[in-house]
Structure formats: structure tokens, C-alpha cells
Design a protein around this motif. Structure first.
Motif, PDB file in Angstrom:
ATOM      1  N   VAL A  37      97.218  10.010  59.627  1.00 42.28           N
ATOM      2  CA  VAL A  37      96.277   9.773  58.539  1.00 42.28           C
ATOM      3  C   VAL A  37      95.859  11.085  57.890  1.00 42.28           C
ATOM      4  CG1 VAL A  37      93.933   8.976  57.999  1.00 42.28           C
ATOM      5  CG2 VAL A  37      95.429   7.583  59.421  1.00 42.28           C
ATOM      6  N   LEU A  38      95.655  12.124  58.716  1.00 43.46           N
ATOM      7  CA  LEU A  38      95.306  13.436  58.173  1.00 43.46           C
ATOM      8  C   LEU A  38      96.335  13.884  57.136  1.00 43.46           C
ATOM      9  CD1 LEU A  38      94.163  15.351  61.387  1.00 43.46           C
ATOM     10  CD2 LEU A  38      92.775  14.978  59.345  1.00 43.46           C
ATOM     11  N   VAL A  39      97.605  13.702  57.468  1.00 42.89           N
ATOM     12  CA  VAL A  39      98.676  14.126  56.565  1.00 42.89           C
ATOM     13  C   VAL A  39      98.736  13.217  55.338  1.00 42.89           C
ATOM     14  CG1 VAL A  39     101.153  14.498  56.341  1.00 42.89           C
ATOM     15  CG2 VAL A  39      99.989  15.108  58.477  1.00 42.89           C
ATOM     16  N   LEU A  40      98.722  11.897  55.570  1.00 38.68           N
ATOM     17  CA  LEU A  40      98.867  10.944  54.471  1.00 38.68           C
ATOM     18  C   LEU A  40      97.688  11.023  53.501  1.00 38.68           C
ATOM     19  CD1 LEU A  40     100.248   7.865  56.456  1.00 38.68           C
ATOM     20  CD2 LEU A  40     101.518   9.390  54.938  1.00 38.68           C
ATOM     21  N   ARG A  41      96.465  11.018  54.054  1.00 40.30           N
ATOM     22  CA  ARG A  41      95.285  11.108  53.182  1.00 40.30           C
ATOM     23  C   ARG A  41      95.258  12.456  52.456  1.00 40.30           C
ATOM     24  NH1 ARG A  41      90.946   7.213  53.753  1.00 40.30           N
ATOM     25  NH2 ARG A  41      92.057   5.332  54.412  1.00 40.30           N
ATOM     26  N   GLY A  42      95.649  13.520  53.193  1.00 41.83           N
ATOM     27  CA  GLY A  42      95.680  14.830  52.565  1.00 41.83           C
ATOM     28  C   GLY A  42      96.622  14.858  51.378  1.00 41.83           C
ATOM     29  N   LEU A  43      97.802  14.252  51.528  1.00 42.41           N
ATOM     30  CA  LEU A  43      98.769  14.200  50.431  1.00 42.41           C
ATOM     31  C   LEU A  43      98.225  13.400  49.251  1.00 42.41           C
ATOM     32  CD1 LEU A  43     102.131  13.667  52.365  1.00 42.41           C
ATOM     33  CD2 LEU A  43     101.439  15.684  51.049  1.00 42.41           C
ATOM     34  N   MET A  44      97.626  12.235  49.540  1.00 43.25           N
ATOM     35  CA  MET A  44      97.099  11.392  48.471  1.00 43.25           C
ATOM     36  C   MET A  44      95.954  12.076  47.732  1.00 43.25           C
ATOM     37  SD  MET A  44      97.143   7.478  49.872  1.00 43.25           S
ATOM     38  CE  MET A  44      96.700   6.877  48.252  1.00 43.25           C
ATOM     39  N   ILE A  45      95.067  12.715  48.490  1.00 45.95           N
ATOM     40  CA  ILE A  45      93.934  13.412  47.875  1.00 45.95           C
ATOM     41  C   ILE A  45      94.423  14.608  47.069  1.00 45.95           C
ATOM     42  CG2 ILE A  45      91.887  14.801  48.384  1.00 45.95           C
ATOM     43  CD1 ILE A  45      91.404  12.856  50.766  1.00 45.95           C
ATOM     44  N   GLY A  46      95.418  15.327  47.602  1.00 38.94           N
ATOM     45  CA  GLY A  46      95.985  16.457  46.874  1.00 38.94           C
ATOM     46  C   GLY A  46      96.609  16.026  45.560  1.00 38.94           C
ATOM     47  N   ILE A  47      97.369  14.939  45.595  1.00 38.29           N
ATOM     48  CA  ILE A  47      97.979  14.417  44.362  1.00 38.29           C
ATOM     49  C   ILE A  47      96.906  13.964  43.383  1.00 38.29           C
ATOM     50  CG2 ILE A  47      99.410  12.558  43.424  1.00 38.29           C
ATOM     51  CD1 ILE A  47     101.026  12.679  46.056  1.00 38.29           C
ATOM     52  N   GLY A  48      95.895  13.253  43.918  1.00 32.08           N
ATOM     53  CA  GLY A  48      94.807  12.786  43.061  1.00 32.08           C
ATOM     54  C   GLY A  48      94.056  13.935  42.420  1.00 32.08           C
ATOM     55  N   ALA A  49      93.787  14.985  43.201  1.00 29.83           N
ATOM     56  CA  ALA A  49      93.066  16.146  42.670  1.00 29.83           C
ATOM     57  C   ALA A  49      93.877  16.842  41.574  1.00 29.83           C
ATOM     58  CB  ALA A  49      92.754  17.117  43.798  1.00 29.83           C
ATOM     59  N   ALA A  50      95.190  16.965  41.805  1.00 28.88           N
ATOM     60  CA  ALA A  50      96.049  17.609  40.805  1.00 28.88           C
ATOM     61  C   ALA A  50      96.075  16.804  39.509  1.00 28.88           C
ATOM     62  CB  ALA A  50      97.459  17.768  41.361  1.00 28.88           C
ATOM     63  N   LEU A  51      96.134  15.481  39.635  1.00 28.32           N
ATOM     64  CA  LEU A  51      96.148  14.627  38.445  1.00 28.32           C
ATOM     65  C   LEU A  51      94.836  14.711  37.674  1.00 28.32           C
ATOM     66  CD1 LEU A  51      97.941  11.438  39.856  1.00 28.32           C
ATOM     67  CD2 LEU A  51      98.852  13.071  38.201  1.00 28.32           C
ATOM     68  N   VAL A  52      93.716  14.675  38.425  1.00 29.74           N
ATOM     69  CA  VAL A  52      92.403  14.734  37.782  1.00 29.74           C
ATOM     70  C   VAL A  52      92.201  16.068  37.075  1.00 29.74           C
ATOM     71  CG1 VAL A  52      89.910  14.816  38.233  1.00 29.74           C
ATOM     72  CG2 VAL A  52      91.310  13.052  39.300  1.00 29.74           C
ATOM     73  N   GLN A  53      92.666  17.148  37.702  1.00 32.91           N
ATOM     74  CA  GLN A  53      92.512  18.472  37.110  1.00 32.91           C
ATOM     75  C   GLN A  53      93.367  18.637  35.862  1.00 32.91           C
ATOM     76  OE1 GLN A  53      93.336  21.687  39.805  1.00 32.91           O
ATOM     77  NE2 GLN A  53      92.448  23.240  38.471  1.00 32.91           N
ATOM     78  N   GLU A  54      94.554  18.041  35.894  1.00 29.38           N
ATOM     79  CA  GLU A  54      95.470  18.182  34.770  1.00 29.38           C
ATOM     80  C   GLU A  54      95.157  17.178  33.658  1.00 29.38           C
ATOM     81  OE1 GLU A  54      98.617  20.032  32.795  1.00 29.38           O
ATOM     82  OE2 GLU A  54      97.712  20.551  34.733  1.00 29.38           O
ATOM     83  N   TYR A  55      94.768  15.964  34.043  1.00 30.76           N
ATOM     84  CA  TYR A  55      94.487  14.909  33.067  1.00 30.76           C
ATOM     85  C   TYR A  55      93.129  14.292  33.400  1.00 30.76           C
ATOM     86  CZ  TYR A  55      99.584  15.353  33.022  1.00 30.76           C
ATOM     87  OH  TYR A  55     100.856  15.839  32.998  1.00 30.76           O
ATOM     88  N   ASP A  56      92.075  14.787  32.777  1.00 26.32           N
ATOM     89  CA  ASP A  56      90.737  14.302  33.132  1.00 26.32           C
ATOM     90  C   ASP A  56      90.538  12.836  32.764  1.00 26.32           C
ATOM     91  OD1 ASP A  56      90.790  14.683  30.422  1.00 26.32           O
ATOM     92  OD2 ASP A  56      88.908  15.825  30.319  1.00 26.32           O
ATOM     93  N   TRP A  57      91.343  12.331  31.810  1.00 26.04           N
ATOM     94  CA  TRP A  57      91.220  10.931  31.411  1.00 26.04           C
ATOM     95  C   TRP A  57      91.666   9.970  32.508  1.00 26.04           C
ATOM     96  CZ3 TRP A  57      95.964   8.760  31.909  1.00 26.04           C
ATOM     97  CH2 TRP A  57      97.082   9.591  31.737  1.00 26.04           C
TER      98      TRP A  57
END
Length: 324
Positions: free
Chosen positions: A119-139
Motif C-alpha cells: 500500500v505504501l508503494v501503490l498509494r505513493g505512486l497514486m499520490i505522486g501522479i495526482g500531485a503532478a497532475l494538479v501542479q501541471e493542470y490546476d483545473w
């Protein structure tokens, strides 16, 4: 030294390292000391261990509040409360999975704790992807908001329907792709046994490994709801990740108590649906009218979850048959 103090996703690297050391230390202590013998865990021990994890999570939240400010602290506690409450639904699914694979309670805890590592790895990957998307596309936060509102409405309208695991494609395919023993072999995930065709010793998976895989896939599915929910509270990746993991750690400890009384939380899903709609709507409010006070988010979230738990316990106690 420079590497430790370097910025990593908006926070010094030592903050991330310190949190991961804390989590891994708790897992090592839990798995290697408290439950080294693989004995069955009772409800009383489950509650005590859960209180211990809740105390750790609250203490960590106090540290976030003191070191990063009141707003960050309220965001952490709001995210933690949402993740904790959403995870209760996960308990029912985990219980079904263990029942399907006939995993004794004595072996369940070790499988759950090892699942944390995945879960540490999977959640970390999902949160990392989500953070990158939010930072790049705030919409994209608006999409998260719409998704949460839709999920909340769907949760309100959905009928209770127990999952039929015997028809699950993942389980059927795992049994085809892997050599799986018919019986358990204690707490082992793999064993060496003769191949039926050649007679040579080969590795076989045990039903405990299949249960572990299915549980982590189920957790990944639940994360599709929970990760957008906490990103709606804050886009601080550190708070998102720590609140997620702290809630998951506590859930594993609380599982054995909740699994025995999950029916007592029958009406909690309506409160969770309200929370998801509220959090999703909050994104649109923040976007069009200005940022909502974090104290309001925390207060509304705790009030809804608390009311859902209280009403569920009251309603199910009234429905329970009385004994003379």
C-alpha cells in the motif's frame, strides 16, 4: 547532509525520510515483536492496538500543526478523518476475501501488515501522479470535485450487494497464472513442492498470497475514491501522503474489532456520501468564490462522520433482538 535537507515535493527530504522511518519502525515492531508467534488477535487487543495507532496519528498531527501551522494541521486531521471513515467500507471487503480463501484469524494479521508495504508503494505512486497532475493542470481539481460529487450521489443511491468472489475475474485468472496449493502452509506465502508432471521441486503460491494480492487490489480500487477526496482538502503532497498512510496503519489494527461488528455501521455510508458531496462541492466553492476556512471543512467532516456513526450504532442497537 545537503541531500537530506534538499527539497523533495515541496518539503525537506528529512521530513519524508523521518515519516517513512516511523512507519517502517511501527510495522517492524508490530509484525516482528507484538505478533511474532502468529497468535489470533481478539477484539480487546485489536481495540488497544488501534488506540495506540490513533494516538500516534494524533501526535503526528500535533507535530504538523505545531511545525507547519494551524491550517496545515486542520488539513491533516480533516484528511485523516475522511480516509479513516472511507476505509471502514474496505473492512467488509477484506472480511469477505479472508472468508472466501478460508484464512484463519491467526494468519490474517500478518497478511494485513505485509499488505501495508504494498500500500505504501501503490498509494505513493497514486499520490505522486495526482500531485503532478494538479501542479501541471490546476483545473483537474474541478474534475476531482465532480468525481467526488458523483461518487457521493452514487453511494447514496446504490443498493447493498455483497460481492460474489467466486465470479471475480482477478481470482480466476490468478489461479490460472500461478501454481497455487489447495491448503494453507501456516503463514507462508510460498512453498516448494514437487511439480505434478516432472516431480521436481518448484515454488507454489499459497491461498494466503492470493488473499494478500486481492486485498491490495481492492485497496487500490478504494484509493480511487479516497485520494481525490484528500486532494480536495489540500494539494500539499506531504499532508496527503501522511494522512493516507496513518489512516491505513490504524485500519489494519482495527480490522479484527470492526470485522466482528461491521453490521453496526450500516448507515455510515450515508454520512460518507454527504462528506464526499461536501468535499467535492468545496472545490467548486474555492474555485469560484474563494477559499473555504479549513476549520469549517474539519468541523463539517467530523460532524457528518460522527453523526453517521452515532446514528448507525443507535439504529442497529434498536433493531437487535432482545434477550430475556
Amino acid at each position: 547532509m545537503a541531500l537530506v535537507s534538499a527539497d523533495f515535493i515541496g518539503k525537506p527530504a528529512w521530513l519524508w525520510i523521518g515519516f517513512l522511518v516511523l512507519v517502517l519502525g511501527l510495522l517492524a515492531f508490530d509484525l516482528g515483536v507484538l505478533h511474532k508467534e502468529g497468535t489470533e488477535i481478539g477484539i480487546a487487543e485489536s481495540l488497544k492496538l488501534s488506540l495506540f495507532y490513533i494516538a500516534i496519528a494524533v501526535a503526528f498531527g500535533g507535530y504538523v500543526w505545531a511545525s507547519m501551522g494551524a491550517e496545515a494541521g486542520m488539513q491533516y486531521f480533516t484528511g485523516y478523518a475522511i480516509e479513516k471513515a472511507l476505509s471502514i467500507d474496505n473492512v467488509f471487503v477484506i472480511s469477505l476475501i479472508f472468508s472466501y480463501f478460508a484464512i484463519p484469524r491467526a494468519y490474517q494479521y500478518r497478511a494485513l501488515v505485509w499488505g501495508i508495504v504494498a500500500v505504501l508503494v501503490l498509494r505513493g505512486l497514486m499520490i505522486g501522479i495526482g500531485a503532478a497532475l494538479v501542479q501541471e493542470y490546476d483545473w483537474i481539481l474541478l474534475l476531482f470535485g465532480a468525481f467526488l460529487v458523483g461518487t457521493g450521489i452514487k453511494m447514496l443511491l446504490a443498493k447493498e450487494d455483497a460481492a460474489e468472489l467466486s465470479e471475480n475475474k482477478l481470482i480466476r485468472n490468478l489461479s490460472r497464472w500461478m501454481r497455487v496449493t489447495k491448503d494453507l502452509h501456516g503463514e507462508r506465502f510460498f512453498v516448494r513442492q514437487p511439480h505434478p508432471a516432472t516431480g521436481r521441486p518448484v515454488f507454489w503460491a499459497t491461498p494466503l498470497l492470493l488473499a494478500l494480492i486481492v486485498i491490495n487490489v481492492a485497496d487500490l480500487v478504494f484509493a480511487v475514491d479516497s485520494v481525490p477526496a484528500i486532494f480536495a482538502i489540500t494539494t500539499d503532497t506531504y499532508i496527503v501522503f501522511t494522512a493516507n498512510i496513518m489512516a491505513i496503519l490504524g485500519l489494519r489494527a482495527l480490522y479484527f474489532a470492526l470485522a466482528a461488528m461491521v453490521h453496526r455501521f450500516a448507515y455510515l455510508k450515508y454520512a460518507l456520501a454527504g462528506v464526499l458531496v461536501f468535499i467535492g462541492g468545496k472545490i467548486f466553492w474555492n474555485h469560484f468564490y474563494g477559499k473555504l476556512d479549513p476549520a469549517i471543512s474539519l468541523g463539517v467532516t467530523l460532524a457528518m462522520i460522527g453523526a453517521g456513526i452515532a446514528y448507525s450504532l443507535w439504529k442497529t442497537s434498536r433493531a437487535a433482538p432482545r434477550t430475556l
